[in-house]
Scaffold this motif. Sequence first.
Motif, PDB file in Angstrom:
ATOM      1  N   ARG A  91      -2.274  -0.944   6.548  1.00 59.96           N
ATOM      2  CA  ARG A  91      -2.893   0.212   7.125  1.00 59.96           C
ATOM      3  C   ARG A  91      -4.138  -0.271   7.310  1.00 59.96           C
ATOM      4  N   PRO A  92      -4.683   0.132   8.506  1.00 62.14           N
ATOM      5  CA  PRO A  92      -6.133  -0.291   8.800  1.00 62.14           C
ATOM      6  C   PRO A  92      -7.085   0.723   8.081  1.00 62.14           C
ATOM      7  N   GLY A 230      -0.622   2.052  -0.575  1.00 62.89           N
ATOM      8  CA  GLY A 230       0.032   2.514  -1.793  1.00 62.89           C
ATOM      9  C   GLY A 230       1.361   3.358  -1.413  1.00 62.89           C
ATOM     10  N   ASP A 231       1.438   3.966  -0.294  1.00 66.88           N
ATOM     11  CA  ASP A 231       2.745   4.900  -0.216  1.00 66.88           C
ATOM     12  C   ASP A 231       4.154   3.878   0.005  1.00 66.88           C
ATOM     13  N   THR A 232       5.092   4.541  -0.599  1.00 68.23           N
ATOM     14  CA  THR A 232       6.473   3.812  -0.141  1.00 68.23           C
ATOM     15  C   THR A 232       7.246   4.584   0.741  1.00 68.23           C
ATOM     16  N   ASN A 245       9.813   0.497   3.039  1.00 63.12           N
ATOM     17  CA  ASN A 245       8.524  -0.192   3.607  1.00 63.12           C
ATOM     18  C   ASN A 245       7.574   0.385   2.652  1.00 63.12           C
ATOM     19  N   HIS A 246       6.521  -0.751   2.661  1.00 60.36           N
ATOM     20  CA  HIS A 246       5.213  -0.349   1.645  1.00 60.36           C
ATOM     21  C   HIS A 246       4.017  -0.566   2.246  1.00 60.36           C
ATOM     22  N   LEU A 247       3.070   0.555   2.296  1.00 68.32           N
ATOM     23  CA  LEU A 247       1.806   0.376   3.072  1.00 68.32           C
ATOM     24  C   LEU A 247       0.824  -0.439   1.880  1.00 68.32           C
ATOM     25  N   VAL A 248       0.094  -0.999   2.630  1.00 71.87           N
ATOM     26  CA  VAL A 248      -0.905  -1.941   1.792  1.00 71.87           C
ATOM     27  C   VAL A 248      -2.119  -1.617   2.831  1.00 71.87           C
ATOM     28  N   PRO A 249      -3.298  -1.990   1.931  1.00 71.99           N
ATOM     29  CA  PRO A 249      -4.667  -2.077   2.618  1.00 71.99           C
ATOM     30  C   PRO A 249      -4.352  -3.225   3.566  1.00 71.99           C
ATOM     31  N   ALA A 250      -5.305  -3.126   5.014  1.00 68.78           N
ATOM     32  CA  ALA A 250      -5.452  -4.197   5.960  1.00 68.78           C
ATOM     33  C   ALA A 250      -6.490  -5.101   5.406  1.00 68.78           C
TER      34      ALA A 250
END
Length: 250
Positions: A91-92, A230-232, A245-250
């Motif tokens: 995630r940008p 950090g969101d799933t 899916n897992h959101l991570v810092p870009a």
Amino acid sequence: MKRARIYYRGRDVWAVLAENDTVLVLPDGTKIAAEDAQWLPPVVPGAATYALGLNYADHNKELGFAPMLATPLIFMKGGNCFVGHDGDTPRPADGNQMHPECELVAVIGKPARDVPADKALDYLSGYTVANDYAIREYLENFYRPNARVKNRDATTPIGPWIVDAADVPDPQALSLKTTVNGEVVQDGSTGDMIISVADLVSYLSGVTTLMPGDMILTGTPQGVHFCNPGDTVVSEIENVGRLVNHLVPA
């Protein structure tokens, strides 16, 4: 039958799900636990991917658009935008309005050209699930999403597998649901599509020849929910699959 694409011993292979989806059977008959697989997008390299914008009336109303469209709003997606089940999506830092979009994906099984709608479903090999994230800060034109919104690397989770079309007799009678950290943020039905799967296949086959492996992302219902690193995010479609899916810092 459910077919998945996985990474195994240094190469990607197609495998079949068996034993209540807990076992993957490789082409040589080897069996491995599904939970141990490294899931790849179930996408045929080189195949075309077509995506639909504004194909659910409730989502259109949510965004402030007229509920009905005269013709499909179609855009293309590149292969690098896909990521497999249980994968990470960046995630940008300035993507504060990034939200998931659960979509039914129709997979073409044989060449289709000028196919009538009443025969269109016969040209499908199966279905899968996509989460076609949108980033509202980057949206230049709601009617034609630009590359920064819909073609960023790893921003379209897809999978986990392709389920045979014969196992989904009516693609317009499936529930769709998205959860973020367990909270339901989308809850809809494919019956609310403005343009049905059959009509989409018919329309596209009148524009170009659809080939085996080509995919059509058919749009998303209402439920805009902005996500954070950090969101799933779980995208689930009845009788098709559950995509994590897992959101991570870009």
